[in-house]
Structure formats: structure tokens, C-alpha cells
Scaffold this motif. Sequence first.
Motif, PDB file in Angstrom:
ATOM      1  N   LYS A  95      31.984  46.317  43.527  1.00  0.00           N
ATOM      2  CA  LYS A  95      33.408  46.755  43.117  1.00  0.00           C
ATOM      3  C   LYS A  95      34.253  45.826  43.763  1.00  0.00           C
ATOM      4  CE  LYS A  95      32.119  51.531  42.787  1.00  0.00           C
ATOM      5  NZ  LYS A  95      32.348  52.921  43.284  1.00  0.00           N
ATOM      6  N   ALA A  96      33.927  45.201  45.149  1.00  0.00           N
ATOM      7  CA  ALA A  96      34.942  44.446  45.855  1.00  0.00           C
ATOM      8  C   ALA A  96      34.782  43.093  45.074  1.00  0.00           C
ATOM      9  CB  ALA A  96      34.588  44.121  47.335  1.00  0.00           C
ATOM     10  N   GLN A  97      33.825  42.850  44.603  1.00  0.00           N
ATOM     11  CA  GLN A  97      33.791  41.416  43.688  1.00  0.00           C
ATOM     12  C   GLN A  97      34.540  41.425  42.434  1.00  0.00           C
ATOM     13  OE1 GLN A  97      31.829  38.213  44.943  1.00  0.00           O
ATOM     14  NE2 GLN A  97      33.632  37.578  43.574  1.00  0.00           N
ATOM     15  N   ALA A  98      34.524  42.747  41.865  1.00  0.00           N
ATOM     16  CA  ALA A  98      35.307  42.868  40.730  1.00  0.00           C
ATOM     17  C   ALA A  98      36.870  42.766  40.947  1.00  0.00           C
ATOM     18  CB  ALA A  98      34.879  44.322  40.116  1.00  0.00           C
ATOM     19  N   LEU A  99      37.328  43.297  41.998  1.00  0.00           N
ATOM     20  CA  LEU A  99      38.865  43.237  42.379  1.00  0.00           C
ATOM     21  C   LEU A  99      39.025  41.614  42.459  1.00  0.00           C
ATOM     22  CD1 LEU A  99      38.676  46.303  42.684  1.00  0.00           C
ATOM     23  CD2 LEU A  99      40.368  45.859  44.698  1.00  0.00           C
ATOM     24  N   THR A 100      38.194  40.850  43.374  1.00  0.00           N
ATOM     25  CA  THR A 100      38.538  39.322  43.509  1.00  0.00           C
ATOM     26  C   THR A 100      38.492  38.826  42.094  1.00  0.00           C
ATOM     27  OG1 THR A 100      36.201  38.711  43.739  1.00  0.00           O
ATOM     28  CG2 THR A 100      37.360  39.584  45.735  1.00  0.00           C
ATOM     29  N   ALA A 101      37.660  38.949  40.964  1.00  0.00           N
ATOM     30  CA  ALA A 101      37.607  38.370  39.887  1.00  0.00           C
ATOM     31  C   ALA A 101      38.753  38.642  39.060  1.00  0.00           C
ATOM     32  CB  ALA A 101      36.408  38.610  39.175  1.00  0.00           C
ATOM     33  N   ARG A 102      39.047  40.129  39.064  1.00  0.00           N
ATOM     34  CA  ARG A 102      40.475  40.408  38.104  1.00  0.00           C
ATOM     35  C   ARG A 102      41.673  39.983  38.900  1.00  0.00           C
ATOM     36  NH1 ARG A 102      39.539  45.317  38.721  1.00  0.00           N
ATOM     37  NH2 ARG A 102      37.935  45.674  36.905  1.00  0.00           N
ATOM     38  N   THR A 103      41.647  39.853  40.145  1.00  0.00           N
ATOM     39  CA  THR A 103      42.979  39.429  40.457  1.00  0.00           C
ATOM     40  C   THR A 103      43.013  37.917  40.370  1.00  0.00           C
ATOM     41  OG1 THR A 103      42.810  41.046  42.579  1.00  0.00           O
ATOM     42  CG2 THR A 103      44.127  39.179  42.951  1.00  0.00           C
ATOM     43  N   TYR A 104      41.927  37.040  40.464  1.00  0.00           N
ATOM     44  CA  TYR A 104      41.982  35.650  40.239  1.00  0.00           C
ATOM     45  C   TYR A 104      42.425  35.510  38.851  1.00  0.00           C
ATOM     46  CZ  TYR A 104      40.687  30.902  39.632  1.00  0.00           C
ATOM     47  OH  TYR A 104      40.720  29.609  39.487  1.00  0.00           O
ATOM     48  N   ILE A 105      41.978  36.103  37.932  1.00  0.00           N
ATOM     49  CA  ILE A 105      42.381  35.746  36.610  1.00  0.00           C
ATOM     50  C   ILE A 105      43.830  36.023  36.244  1.00  0.00           C
ATOM     51  CG2 ILE A 105      41.594  37.950  35.372  1.00  0.00           C
ATOM     52  CD1 ILE A 105      41.559  34.254  34.057  1.00  0.00           C
ATOM     53  N   LEU A 106      44.431  37.174  36.858  1.00  0.00           N
ATOM     54  CA  LEU A 106      45.845  37.903  36.720  1.00  0.00           C
ATOM     55  C   LEU A 106      46.671  36.673  37.316  1.00  0.00           C
ATOM     56  CD1 LEU A 106      47.935  39.777  36.145  1.00  0.00           C
ATOM     57  CD2 LEU A 106      47.538  41.028  38.309  1.00  0.00           C
ATOM     58  N   ARG A 107      46.331  36.381  38.478  1.00  0.00           N
ATOM     59  CA  ARG A 107      47.319  35.191  38.977  1.00  0.00           C
ATOM     60  C   ARG A 107      47.247  33.974  38.184  1.00  0.00           C
ATOM     61  NH1 ARG A 107      49.001  34.191  44.428  1.00  0.00           N
ATOM     62  NH2 ARG A 107      49.447  31.833  44.936  1.00  0.00           N
ATOM     63  N   GLN A 108      45.947  33.520  37.785  1.00  0.00           N
ATOM     64  CA  GLN A 108      45.866  32.461  36.861  1.00  0.00           C
ATOM     65  C   GLN A 108      46.946  32.531  35.643  1.00  0.00           C
ATOM     66  OE1 GLN A 108      44.821  29.601  37.698  1.00  0.00           O
ATOM     67  NE2 GLN A 108      44.650  28.395  35.627  1.00  0.00           N
ATOM     68  N   MET A 109      46.963  33.900  35.081  1.00  0.00           N
ATOM     69  CA  MET A 109      47.574  34.003  33.773  1.00  0.00           C
ATOM     70  C   MET A 109      49.029  33.853  34.220  1.00  0.00           C
ATOM     71  SD  MET A 109      45.504  37.183  32.367  1.00  0.00           S
ATOM     72  CE  MET A 109      46.557  37.338  30.797  1.00  0.00           C
ATOM     73  N   LEU A 110      49.604  34.568  35.384  1.00  0.00           N
ATOM     74  CA  LEU A 110      50.932  34.401  35.862  1.00  0.00           C
ATOM     75  C   LEU A 110      51.444  32.904  36.166  1.00  0.00           C
ATOM     76  CD1 LEU A 110      50.851  37.950  37.538  1.00  0.00           C
ATOM     77  CD2 LEU A 110      51.959  37.477  35.317  1.00  0.00           C
ATOM     78  N   GLU A 111      50.482  32.483  36.824  1.00  0.00           N
ATOM     79  CA  GLU A 111      50.930  30.975  37.558  1.00  0.00           C
ATOM     80  C   GLU A 111      49.989  30.090  37.322  1.00  0.00           C
ATOM     81  OE1 GLU A 111      51.706  31.493  41.774  1.00  0.00           O
ATOM     82  OE2 GLU A 111      52.579  33.473  41.521  1.00  0.00           O
TER      83      GLU A 111
END
Length: 340
Positions: A95-111
Amino acid sequence: MKRLLIIATILCTVVLIIPTMMVLIGDRSTPTVMPTPGEQQPTESTQVIYEPESDVAIQVFRSKQELVEEVPLEEYVVGVVASEMPATFEMEALKAQALTARTYILRQMLEPGDVELPGEAMVTDTVMHQVYQSKDELKNSWGSDYDVKYARIKEAVLETKGQVLTYDGKPITAAFFSTSNGFTENSEDYWPNPIPYLRSVESPWDQTSPRFTAEKVLSVGEVEQKLGVSLPSDGTVGSIVARTDGGRVASVSVGGKELSGREVRDKLELDSSDFDWKRQGDQVVIQTRGWGHGVGMSQYGADGMAKEGKSYEEIVHHYYQGVSIQSVDTYESKLTAKAE
């Protein structure tokens, strides 16, 4: 008399049919999820997991096929977690890894970064961004274990559906790596700038990792060629000048040249920048501790915390200091604007 008998028969039939029809209508709105052979029947809370929905789609450049594939957000996160962390790890670590993966792609989409990608691609499926594999690719990798492993990953991802890590209201740089040397690294000891939530913290759980220690043997000629130096004539390699807060090598002096620990690690292709070295005849023996850059969340550390009963929230708050867990919906308007 005959008319009364007919009316009575019709009434009885209506009384029997109506309840049956009501049951059938109700069933239509709650489809049954059949278990995969060999799997336990999912509970009510687990049934939702097997039908992910997402309004956000990720454009992924598939490097082998050389095409751009559109993947729903949560399905993308499943493919990343399955590729980046062993499916046998504890559920809270996944679950912790899922948060890192989702956060990474969100940041990539925004920046988006400066790297130009083909077509409308947002990320690649390689270590340049995050490793991603499709269901078919995972089936080939996992074989007969596919059903069990995929169900575990999917559960971890969708029980954290839509959750991302933020600091001061912005998605964080959700760095992670395999195995620490007992401590994580301050961001500025690997990257140029200090990042407030990427601080060195203890990670004693990593000693169970198969890559906690390693040894690499190189010839003197290889070391000299790769580092661009001449080793001392006294039979030594060089001196370790300083170490970081996380115990990794900050700088070395070798052959009159000063190099950072990261430079040595990269050029000699070491598991970690926490190393000791010695000369044995015409060879250099290098012993390392840990595996990876050391910044952010240690995967084996996360698994160790989960084994001790820690939740995924406790895991991410340990490795990312002062962060919050927010919903990706908070950024929906920004994502929509980017898409337009």
C-alpha cells in the motif's frame, strides 16, 4: 363458480411471481464476483477492488512496442507496484508503494520534466520514470502465480485508491529505493538541493534484505580507467574523506583527485555509495552496504515495518517527514486544464 375459480388462480399466481421478480431486479444492481479457482471468495469490502474505475488516464510510452498506450490511473499504479516491489511483501508495504507510484505520476502530470517523449506520452515504462508492466506482461513473468500475486497488488492499490502524498499542498518527489544501510539519505547528499521531507531517518529493518551487503572485485586497471585516476604506488586505493548523515561516502581522495561517493558508485556500478575498499595485489575489493540511492522510502524497510504491525500511513510518515495524505481529486481541475 367457474369465474371465481379462475380469478382465485390468477391472484395466487400474481402473489407468487411478484416477490420473485423483485429479487431478480435487486440482483441486477449487485453483480456477484466469482472467485478465481484456488482463491478464497472475496468479502464485501474486497469485491469493490476487482472493478477499478478512474476518470484519469495515463499516456505511457511502451518502450518495446514503441507506441503510446492509454492506461487508467489505478490500473497504471497496479502495473507499477507489481513491477517495482515484490508481490510477496506485506500488504501494508504494498500500500505504501502504491502511494509513491500514484504520487509520482500525479507530480509528473502536473510538472512534466524536460525530457521529450513521443506523441502524447506522459511517462515511459522504464526506470527513467517508473517501471510499468501490463497484465499480459505480468502473466508471462509470474506464470502460474499470476492470479494470487495480481490479486494482492490490486488489493493494495485499490484500498488506497486516489490517495497521494503532499507537502505544503503539492505532490512530493516520492523517491524510493530497495535497501538502506540502516539509514536513509538526506536529499542534498544525492541531489543538489535539500528537500524538507527527504531527511535521513533510521531504517534498521533492512538487514533482512538479501542485498544488505555485497562485494565487488575489480582489477586495478578497471578502477583507474573508470575513475580516471592513477592509484597510489603504496598499495592502497585512496582515502575516504567524509561520510554523509546516512553513513554513505560523501567524498574520497584517490590519486590526487577528489570524487563524490555518488560518482564512485555510478562509475564503478556499485550497489550503494556506502562502501569500503582495499587493494589485494592487482585487484580492488569493494564491500557495500545497502542497494540504491538511499533517498526516500526503503522498500525492505517498509516491509520490515509492516511485519511489525505498522500501517502504510505510519510507513510513509516515517520515510517522508511532515507529509500529508490527500485525495487526487484535489488536483482534478489542474489535471483537466493540463489535458486541455
